[in-house]
Scaffold this motif. Structure first.
Motif, PDB file in Angstrom:
ATOM      1  N   UNK A   2       9.831 -28.053 -24.222  1.00 34.72           N
ATOM      2  CA  UNK A   2       9.490 -26.634 -23.921  1.00 34.72           C
ATOM      3  C   UNK A   2       7.980 -26.434 -23.890  1.00 34.72           C
ATOM      4  N   UNK A   3       7.551 -25.513 -23.018  1.00 34.36           N
ATOM      5  CA  UNK A   3       6.124 -25.173 -22.921  1.00 34.36           C
ATOM      6  C   UNK A   3       5.987 -23.711 -22.532  1.00 34.36           C
ATOM      7  N   UNK A   4       4.847 -23.119 -22.822  1.00 39.54           N
ATOM      8  CA  UNK A   4       4.595 -21.715 -22.468  1.00 39.54           C
ATOM      9  C   UNK A   4       3.269 -21.620 -21.733  1.00 39.54           C
ATOM     10  N   UNK A   5       3.124 -20.540 -20.979  1.00 36.71           N
ATOM     11  CA  UNK A   5       1.868 -20.304 -20.247  1.00 36.71           C
ATOM     12  C   UNK A   5       1.634 -18.803 -20.147  1.00 36.71           C
ATOM     13  N   UNK A   6       0.368 -18.418 -20.088  1.00 42.19           N
ATOM     14  CA  UNK A   6      -0.015 -17.007 -19.908  1.00 42.19           C
ATOM     15  C   UNK A   6      -0.507 -16.819 -18.486  1.00 42.19           C
ATOM     16  N   UNK A   7       0.053 -15.858 -17.812  1.00 46.97           N
ATOM     17  CA  UNK A   7      -0.339 -15.585 -16.418  1.00 46.97           C
ATOM     18  C   UNK A   7      -0.739 -14.120 -16.295  1.00 46.97           C
ATOM     19  N   UNK A   8      -1.544 -13.820 -15.292  1.00 44.73           N
ATOM     20  CA  UNK A   8      -1.967 -12.450 -14.978  1.00 44.73           C
ATOM     21  C   UNK A   8      -1.149 -11.954 -13.799  1.00 44.73           C
ATOM     22  N   UNK A   9      -0.479 -10.852 -13.978  1.00 40.87           N
ATOM     23  CA  UNK A   9       0.298 -10.243 -12.897  1.00 40.87           C
ATOM     24  C   UNK A   9      -0.461  -9.012 -12.409  1.00 40.87           C
ATOM     25  N   UNK A  10      -0.833  -8.991 -11.145  1.00 40.06           N
ATOM     26  CA  UNK A  10      -1.566  -7.863 -10.552  1.00 40.06           C
ATOM     27  C   UNK A  10      -0.595  -6.966  -9.797  1.00 40.06           C
ATOM     28  N   UNK A  11      -0.542  -5.721 -10.199  1.00 43.26           N
ATOM     29  CA  UNK A  11       0.278  -4.735  -9.497  1.00 43.26           C
ATOM     30  C   UNK A  11      -0.673  -3.848  -8.689  1.00 43.26           C
ATOM     31  N   UNK A  12      -0.688  -4.015  -7.387  1.00 40.25           N
ATOM     32  CA  UNK A  12      -1.591  -3.272  -6.516  1.00 40.25           C
ATOM     33  C   UNK A  12      -1.137  -1.824  -6.359  1.00 40.25           C
ATOM     34  N   UNK A  13      -2.114  -0.954  -6.110  1.00 44.86           N
ATOM     35  CA  UNK A  13      -1.789   0.439  -5.833  1.00 44.86           C
ATOM     36  C   UNK A  13      -1.015   0.550  -4.523  1.00 44.86           C
ATOM     37  N   UNK A  14      -0.083   1.457  -4.505  1.00 45.39           N
ATOM     38  CA  UNK A  14       0.657   1.719  -3.274  1.00 45.39           C
ATOM     39  C   UNK A  14      -0.175   2.598  -2.349  1.00 45.39           C
ATOM     40  N   UNK A  15       0.042   2.458  -1.060  1.00 46.84           N
ATOM     41  CA  UNK A  15      -0.710   3.250  -0.083  1.00 46.84           C
ATOM     42  C   UNK A  15      -0.095   4.645   0.050  1.00 46.84           C
ATOM     43  N   UNK A  16      -0.953   5.631  -0.093  1.00 48.98           N
ATOM     44  CA  UNK A  16      -0.534   7.024   0.096  1.00 48.98           C
ATOM     45  C   UNK A  16      -1.242   7.593   1.313  1.00 48.98           C
ATOM     46  N   UNK A  17      -0.636   8.568   1.938  1.00 48.23           N
ATOM     47  CA  UNK A  17      -1.264   9.243   3.082  1.00 48.23           C
ATOM     48  C   UNK A  17      -1.734  10.629   2.655  1.00 48.23           C
ATOM     49  N   UNK A  18      -2.851  11.048   3.266  1.00 48.82           N
ATOM     50  CA  UNK A  18      -3.444  12.353   2.980  1.00 48.82           C
ATOM     51  C   UNK A  18      -3.548  13.128   4.291  1.00 48.82           C
ATOM     52  N   UNK A  19      -3.100  14.383   4.266  1.00 45.81           N
ATOM     53  CA  UNK A  19      -3.168  15.254   5.442  1.00 45.81           C
ATOM     54  C   UNK A  19      -3.985  16.490   5.094  1.00 45.81           C
ATOM     55  N   UNK A  20      -4.950  16.837   5.973  1.00 53.45           N
ATOM     56  CA  UNK A  20      -5.824  17.993   5.749  1.00 53.45           C
ATOM     57  C   UNK A  20      -5.404  19.153   6.634  1.00 53.45           C
ATOM     58  N   UNK A  21      -5.525  20.362   6.083  1.00 55.10           N
ATOM     59  CA  UNK A  21      -5.244  21.585   6.839  1.00 55.10           C
ATOM     60  C   UNK A  21      -6.353  22.596   6.561  1.00 55.10           C
ATOM     61  N   UNK A  22      -6.416  23.629   7.416  1.00 54.73           N
ATOM     62  CA  UNK A  22      -7.462  24.641   7.265  1.00 54.73           C
ATOM     63  C   UNK A  22      -8.808  24.156   7.753  1.00 54.73           C
ATOM     64  N   UNK A  23      -8.810  23.366   8.834  1.00 51.28           N
ATOM     65  CA  UNK A  23     -10.050  22.763   9.325  1.00 51.28           C
ATOM     66  C   UNK A  23     -10.827  23.677  10.262  1.00 51.28           C
ATOM     67  N   UNK A  24     -10.256  24.786  10.663  1.00 46.88           N
ATOM     68  CA  UNK A  24     -10.967  25.764  11.489  1.00 46.88           C
ATOM     69  C   UNK A  24     -10.872  27.123  10.806  1.00 46.88           C
ATOM     70  N   UNK A  25     -12.020  27.662  10.412  1.00 55.89           N
ATOM     71  CA  UNK A  25     -12.062  28.929   9.701  1.00 55.89           C
ATOM     72  C   UNK A  25     -13.210  29.773  10.244  1.00 55.89           C
ATOM     73  N   UNK A  26     -13.275  31.023   9.790  1.00 53.27           N
ATOM     74  CA  UNK A  26     -14.300  31.958  10.253  1.00 53.27           C
ATOM     75  C   UNK A  26     -15.096  32.473   9.066  1.00 53.27           C
ATOM     76  N   UNK A  27     -16.396  32.546   9.234  1.00 58.79           N
ATOM     77  CA  UNK A  27     -17.296  32.989   8.165  1.00 58.79           C
ATOM     78  C   UNK A  27     -16.953  34.406   7.705  1.00 58.79           C
ATOM     79  N   UNK A  28     -16.880  34.587   6.382  1.00 58.39           N
ATOM     80  CA  UNK A  28     -16.731  35.930   5.819  1.00 58.39           C
ATOM     81  C   UNK A  28     -17.474  36.063   4.488  1.00 58.39           C
ATOM     82  N   UNK A  29     -18.355  35.102   4.207  1.00 61.96           N
ATOM     83  CA  UNK A  29     -19.134  35.144   2.980  1.00 61.96           C
ATOM     84  C   UNK A  29     -18.490  34.456   1.806  1.00 61.96           C
ATOM     85  N   UNK A  30     -17.266  33.960   1.957  1.00 61.25           N
ATOM     86  CA  UNK A  30     -16.583  33.264   0.865  1.00 61.25           C
ATOM     87  C   UNK A  30     -16.537  31.765   1.155  1.00 61.25           C
TER      88      UNK A  30
END
Length: 198
Positions: A2-30
């Protein structure tokens, strides 16, 4: 054996999608922020505008970068936020004036008040002096407001004051009072139809 070993397991981040809205607005001081939604839903997103975390207020175009901030997901998107200027009211007054040898400026009024207005007279920036009709174009010069209007400036000739001074017999004299440097033609008639310069 019998023998043992230590290994590194890398769990990568999953890919997420980002959607933007409200990209055209009109000035009103806010502040004009965009909204970001993710898939999967509910992920935290950091948004910058022209590389700043400050949300813009003034009219203009801003590069928006939205980045997922989550230990298990990665993803980002970019787009342009356009804050359009708002239409302001512009009116011109003092459009009928009398020649007196000075430049005749038109008065521009805006709503909201005190906006900068560029005036041209037949395409020139200098106000006219001589009698005549001039096409006036007023254009609002402000990053947050837009608007323009056209009208006609009429400069009427000055009316001279004529004083008749009777003398003895059939003769008389007269005096013309007006702006210095003006030229006048004096005419006489015996029938009020045919006139001769004297």
């Amino acid at each position: 054996t019998p023998t043992t070993a230590t290994v590194v397991v890398t769990v990568n981040q999953a890919l997420a999608t980002v959607t933007l809205a409200g990209l055209t607005q009109t000035y009103d001081g806010t502040a004009k922020s965009v909204s970001a939604t993710t898939s999967p839903a509910g992920l935290n997103v950091a948004v910058t505008y022209n590389a700043s975390s400050l949300v813009p207020t003034n009219a203009g175009s801003y590069l928006v970068v939205a980045t997922v901030n989550d230990p298990n997901y990665a993803g980002s998107t970019t787009n342009i936020l356009v804050v359009n200027p708002v239409l302001a009211l512009l009116s011109l007054t003092n459009l009928v004036q009398i020649y007196d040898g000075t430049a005749k400026l038109v008065t521009a009024t805006t709503m909201p008040t005190n906006l900068t207005v560029i005036l041209t007279y037949d395409g020139a920036t200098n106000a006219p002096t001589n009698p005549g009709s001039y096409l006036v174009l007023g254009t609002i010069a402000d990053p947050n407001y837009e608007g323009s209007v056209t009208n006609t400036l009429n400069i009427n000739p000055a009316m001279p004051t004529i004083t008749v001074l009777p003398t003895a017999g059939a003769q008389f004299s007269f005096m013309v009072s007006d702006i210095a440097g003006q030229e006048y033609v004096v005419q006489a008639s015996t029938n009020l139809i045919d006139w001769d310069s004297v």
